[in-house]
Design a protein around this motif. Structure first.
Motif, mmCIF file in Angstrom:
data_model
loop_
_atom_site.group_PDB
_atom_site.id
_atom_site.type_symbol
_atom_site.label_atom_id
_atom_site.label_comp_id
_atom_site.label_asym_id
_atom_site.label_seq_id
_atom_site.Cartn_x
_atom_site.Cartn_y
_atom_site.Cartn_z
ATOM 1 N N LEU A 198 0.825 -1.209 0.000
ATOM 2 C CA LEU A 198 0.000 0.000 0.000
ATOM 3 C C LEU A 198 0.861 1.261 0.000
ATOM 4 O O LEU A 198 0.556 2.243 -0.683
ATOM 5 N N GLN A 199 1.935 1.227 0.758
ATOM 6 C CA GLN A 199 2.826 2.387 0.868
ATOM 7 C C GLN A 199 3.506 2.700 -0.457
ATOM 8 O O GLN A 199 3.718 3.866 -0.804
ATOM 9 N N HIS A 227 0.168 4.048 11.361
ATOM 10 C CA HIS A 227 0.387 4.887 10.190
ATOM 11 C C HIS A 227 -0.935 5.473 9.705
ATOM 12 O O HIS A 227 -2.007 4.920 9.921
ATOM 13 N N ALA A 228 -0.854 6.604 9.038
ATOM 14 C CA ALA A 228 -2.046 7.192 8.432
ATOM 15 C C ALA A 228 -2.644 6.210 7.443
ATOM 16 O O ALA A 228 -1.912 5.514 6.723
ATOM 17 N N LEU A 248 -8.031 -9.945 10.592
ATOM 18 C CA LEU A 248 -8.549 -9.132 9.491
ATOM 19 C C LEU A 248 -8.834 -7.713 9.971
ATOM 20 O O LEU A 248 -8.556 -6.730 9.271
ATOM 21 N N GLU A 249 -9.348 -7.589 11.171
ATOM 22 C CA GLU A 249 -9.692 -6.276 11.719
ATOM 23 C C GLU A 249 -8.464 -5.380 11.826
ATOM 24 O O GLU A 249 -8.535 -4.176 11.565
ATOM 25 N N GLN A 250 -7.332 -5.965 12.180
ATOM 26 C CA GLN A 250 -6.100 -5.181 12.271
ATOM 27 C C GLN A 250 -5.715 -4.595 10.917
ATOM 28 O O GLN A 250 -5.384 -3.409 10.815
ATOM 29 N N LEU A 254 -5.953 -0.132 8.009
ATOM 30 C CA LEU A 254 -5.182 0.588 7.001
ATOM 31 C C LEU A 254 -6.032 1.031 5.816
ATOM 32 O O LEU A 254 -5.589 1.845 5.011
ATOM 33 N N THR A 255 -7.262 0.497 5.676
ATOM 34 C CA THR A 255 -8.058 0.761 4.460
ATOM 35 C C THR A 255 -9.477 1.217 4.803
ATOM 36 O O THR A 255 -10.452 0.556 4.419
#
Length: 564
Positions: A198-199, A227-228, A248-250, A254-255
């Protein structure tokens, strides 16, 4: 006098028609219709050469006439039924001649061949690249992994498919990429890898993977979770892996901008995977923009599973959140004989489905009532596993008032021993036979049932005009093994071009190659614990004039035939 208007159409319209035809039809039919069509085919600039499944003589012929400067899509395969194809292709062509190529698919490719194509891809204008090197030990040659990284970084790809060994995926260094918007990875990845992708992929909107592997204790407190969030990701799919709601929740932290989430895999009865209330809270807290949530979650239970739990589970999906806000149609099935629990949304979100022919074999509950458009709910099912059990009442067949499965291309029909009466009438009632391309049978040819089996399957083959692959996964063991190739010969139809069959000895091999004249390639399987003279197999194949290539894998020989 007959007047043809087709050949009077403008070239632009005829080219548009060719866009919807496969390359073999263009080269072997359209091209030879008349001189004008021959000229139009020669000037066509959007050829898609897909060699994933092809007769070797046709492959060699097409290679002789392939207009490489006019090809925009190319698929090459080293799967069992076309093993060695990529090596032959590289011996005939320099891939750099394909200057207009925009899509390249490489299936079961070996390391040395992969390097050739990656060196080309780095300097090409490819928009789509698919690499399947699942069986290749590319981690032993770092140059291959480095080339994959360089290709991702320097090629202007929009879509990328990767399938490789998990260890290779872990060692792959994900580079900065400014163009990829669609990524499919057929492996599990860690949350750390997910974060890195993603980064480094600011344009990525859709990602499909197996699951998130966060078993490594070193990842429990990854800094990436602080992270943002990455707002570019709009669609996430996890399929054929483990659905673990806590892990999955963790990663979903990020999304938060996801609008579509699809989960297909194995769940856990003890970790809230089948709890609608828990999923509701996850979506509300982590995915406020989510518009659609599709899932198919399965789990095996203990033999004394309380079937009343099915109704309890579905009740957690009857809240206003699921019914009124998300309009989510949820079904829960418990398959009694296999002790398997299925929780899924409709319309079906996967192309695989298992169906039992009688409700006495399962317990079901839904959060909705049946509607007139229910017949479309299973349209995504392409691969159907149909378990035929004895009908408690033949009138059960007449209760089916519409086709349940209208788009199945690859059904597997399985029985637990016998063959129920009216089986053909049943599966022709629930399945549209016209789209079927591959038929797999997981049955025993027991003398008592053989006549009805042969009759039913012959009916199915005759009523399925597009079927060309027949696989016989016979449930034989060493103590009841019997040669049935003559029985198979009596029911097979001329449209079958590919055959996967279990054989007992070299006489079976010889009979099939000499008598099944329409076959393009054959997979000969044999039971591992049978005493089988492999040398005799090879000797018989060497004497046969029809075969060109032979490839041996575990308990099987694959023969690529030279004519049909």
């Amino acid at each position: 006098m007959y007047i043809s208007y087709l050949d009077r159409l403008p070239v632009e319209i005829l080219h548009h028609i060719l866009d919807h035809l496969d390359t073999q039809t263009i080269l072997f039919s359209f091209r030879f219709a008349c001189k004008r069509f021959h000229s139009i085919a020669n000037s066509y600039n959007y050829y898609d050469f897909n060699f994933e499944s092809i007769l070797k003589t046709k492959f060699l012929y097409m290679c002789c006439i392939i207009p490489f400067e006019q090809v925009v899509a190319l698929t090459l395969s080293d799967k069992d039924n076309t093993h060695g194809q990529i090596k032959v292709f590289n011996s005939l062509f320099n891939i750099n001649q394909f200057i207009r190529l925009r899509s390249l698919t490489l299936i079961q490719i070996e390391t040395h061949d992969l390097k050739v194509f990656l060196n080309y891809a780095i300097r090409s204008s490819l928009l789509f690249l698919s690499i399947d090197c699942q069986t290749t030990r590319i981690h032993e040659e770092n140059t291959a992994l480095n080339l994959i990284s360089s290709t991702i970084e320097h090629c202007s790809l929009k879509k990328l498919n990767l399938s490789m060994r998990p260890k290779d995926m872990k060692e792959l260094q994900w580079p900065l990429n400014l163009t990829i918007s669609y990524l499919r990875i057929k492996n599990s990845i860690t949350c750390d890898q997910f974060y890195t992708i993603l980064q480094h992929s600011p344009c990525l909107q859709t990602i499909i993977l197996k699951d998130f592997n966060v078993d490594d204790t070193s990842e429990k407190n990854l800094p990436c979770f602080n992270h943002a969030p990455f707002l570019q990701i709009k669609s996430l799919t996890c399929e054929d892996g483990r659905i673990q709601i806590n892990k999955l929740e963790q990663c979903l932290t990020l999304t938060p901008a996801l609008v579509y989430l699809k989960l297909i895999g194995c769940g856990n009865l003890f970790c809230s995977t089948f709890d609608g209330y828990r999923w509701e809270q996850l979506i509300k807290n982590k995915l406020p923009l989510l518009e659609k949530f599709d899932f198919l979650i399965s789990a095996f239970t203990h033999v004394n599973f309380d079937t009343s739990s099915v109704e309890q589970m579905i009740s957690s999906f009857r809240t206003s959140f699921w019914v009124d806000e998300k309009h989510c149609l949820v079904t829960c099935d418990y398959i009694i004989c296999s002790h398997k629990l299925l929780l899924y949304t409709l319309p079906l979100c996967t192309d695989h489905f298992v169906y039992y022919n009688t409700d006495t074999r399962k317990v079901s509950a839904k959060n909705f009532t049946l509607t007139n458009n229910y017949s479309t709910m299973m349209d995504n099912a392409k691969k159907l596993h149909l378990h035929l059990t004895k009908f408690s009442n033949v009138d059960e067949i007449d209760k089916v008032n519409h086709l349940l499965f209208r788009n199945v291309t690859a059904p597997t029909i399985a029985t637990n021993g016998g063959w129920p009466d009216d089986s053909f009438r049943f599966f022709s009632t629930i399945i549209d036979l016209s789209p079927i391309e591959t038929l797999s049978l997981s049955i025993r040819f027991i003398d008592e049932y053989t006549p009805i089996i042969v009759h039913n399957i012959n009916q199915a083959l005759k009523c399925s005009p597009n079927i060309y692959v027949l696989s016989l996964h016979n449930l034989w063991s060493a103590d009841n093994f019997a040669s049935t190739v003559e029985t198979i010969y009596s029911m097979i139809t001329p449209n079958i071009k590919y055959l996967d069959i279990r054989v007992q000895n070299s006489d079976d091999v010889k009979f099939i190659i000499e008598n099944f004249e329409n076959l393009k390639d054959i997979t000969f399987e044999y039971v591992q614990n049978l005493i089988l003279n492999r040398g005799k197999f090879i000797e018989v194949l060497s004497d046969m004039k029809r075969h060109v290539s032979r490839w041996e894998s575990h308990c099987a020989f694959h023969v690529w035939l030279d004519k049909a």
